[in-house]
Scaffold this active site. Sequence first.
Site, PDB file in Angstrom:
ATOM      1  N   CYS A 119       0.804  -1.227   0.000  1.00  0.00           N
ATOM      2  CA  CYS A 119       0.000   0.000   0.000  1.00  0.00           C
ATOM      3  C   CYS A 119       0.838   1.277   0.000  1.00  0.00           C
ATOM      4  CB  CYS A 119      -0.956  -0.001   1.186  1.00  0.00           C
ATOM      5  SG  CYS A 119      -2.057  -1.435   1.224  1.00  0.00           S
ATOM      6  N   HIS A 252      -3.193   7.284   2.085  1.00  0.00           N
ATOM      7  CA  HIS A 252      -3.619   5.976   1.603  1.00  0.00           C
ATOM      8  C   HIS A 252      -5.022   5.715   2.126  1.00  0.00           C
ATOM      9  CE1 HIS A 252      -4.050   1.774   0.949  1.00  0.00           C
ATOM     10  NE2 HIS A 252      -3.724   1.405   2.168  1.00  0.00           N
ATOM     11  N   ASN A 282     -10.119  -0.186   0.118  1.00  0.00           N
ATOM     12  CA  ASN A 282      -8.656  -0.135   0.093  1.00  0.00           C
ATOM     13  C   ASN A 282      -8.169  -0.757  -1.213  1.00  0.00           C
ATOM     14  OD1 ASN A 282      -5.901  -0.497   0.444  1.00  0.00           O
ATOM     15  ND2 ASN A 282      -6.067  -1.193   2.563  1.00  0.00           N
TER      16      ASN A 282
END
Length: 325
Positions: A119, A252, A282
Amino acid sequence: MKLYSRITGTGSYLPPRRLTNSDLAAELATQGVETSDDWIVERTGIRARHFAAPEVCSSDLGLEAARRALQAAGAKAQDIDLIIVATSTPDMVFPSTACILQDKLGANGCPAFDVQAVCSGFIYALSIADAMIKTGAAKKALVIGAEVFSRILDFKDRTTCVLFGDGAGAVVLEASDTPGILASDLHADGKHVGILCVPGHVSGGNVLGAPLLQMDGPAVFKLAVGVLDEAARAVLAKAGKTAADIDWLIPHQANIRIMQSSARKLKLSMDKVVVTVDQHGNTSAASIPLALDAAVRSGKVKAGELLLLEGVGGGFTWGAVLLNL
């Protein structure tokens, strides 16, 4: 003359299949897995995610995002002299997804490679492209985050399968005589490998070990909120800025609680935080460029504003980039 790099175009792409929390809950119920819209929203802020069709790969999603970024920058594929793709869900073991995407885009000949920092991948990739431009090794780079995390989810584990989605985001980063990217800060700590991982590996033509994502959510949250604040303050210090100078925090898009914690530590109102996690979940390395593109295209984020981008992911990896758009 000193060289700098600036983002001149953004693009993103989400596959057509959209599942709300209720849609996903209904599908999971057929497998005996219980969840609900309320349960997911309360813990994550996520309301929907997009899943790619079985035949669609990370390079396909990245290609669409790249085309949109090129169009926004007024550039052609043939103008690109560097391609970096951040992904943890590559099309193949090798060659790189960047090489596959390069051919689909028609930008053959320039350096193309993948970055795997989960990520944090887009932050890593953007920092590498910035460094290469500053040394004169590239003039116009395409930096892409693309993921099909739906392929590695354990749909019997409600604590993880509700979190992730598929998508891609991209930016064109060009050489400039005025500063765009002001500072970056990258870190990793391999002792935390086990708290977020897909432990399977390829050997002898077979995938050995567990092939699906595993996560210790509380451990990830505890570590993430601390290291993100450290990285944010590091880039601000490097650039001679303070948190009060930030126009927009673009983190993020993992979990609304982590984003709220980041804003609180920097004493920023959530009105200054770009939040898109509710719409796509996500998307790992794709989430920051997805959020950036959405904010630019909506008119929320404008040229000349100071942006703080920050990411954290498996590895454990984390980092931040401070830039003038």
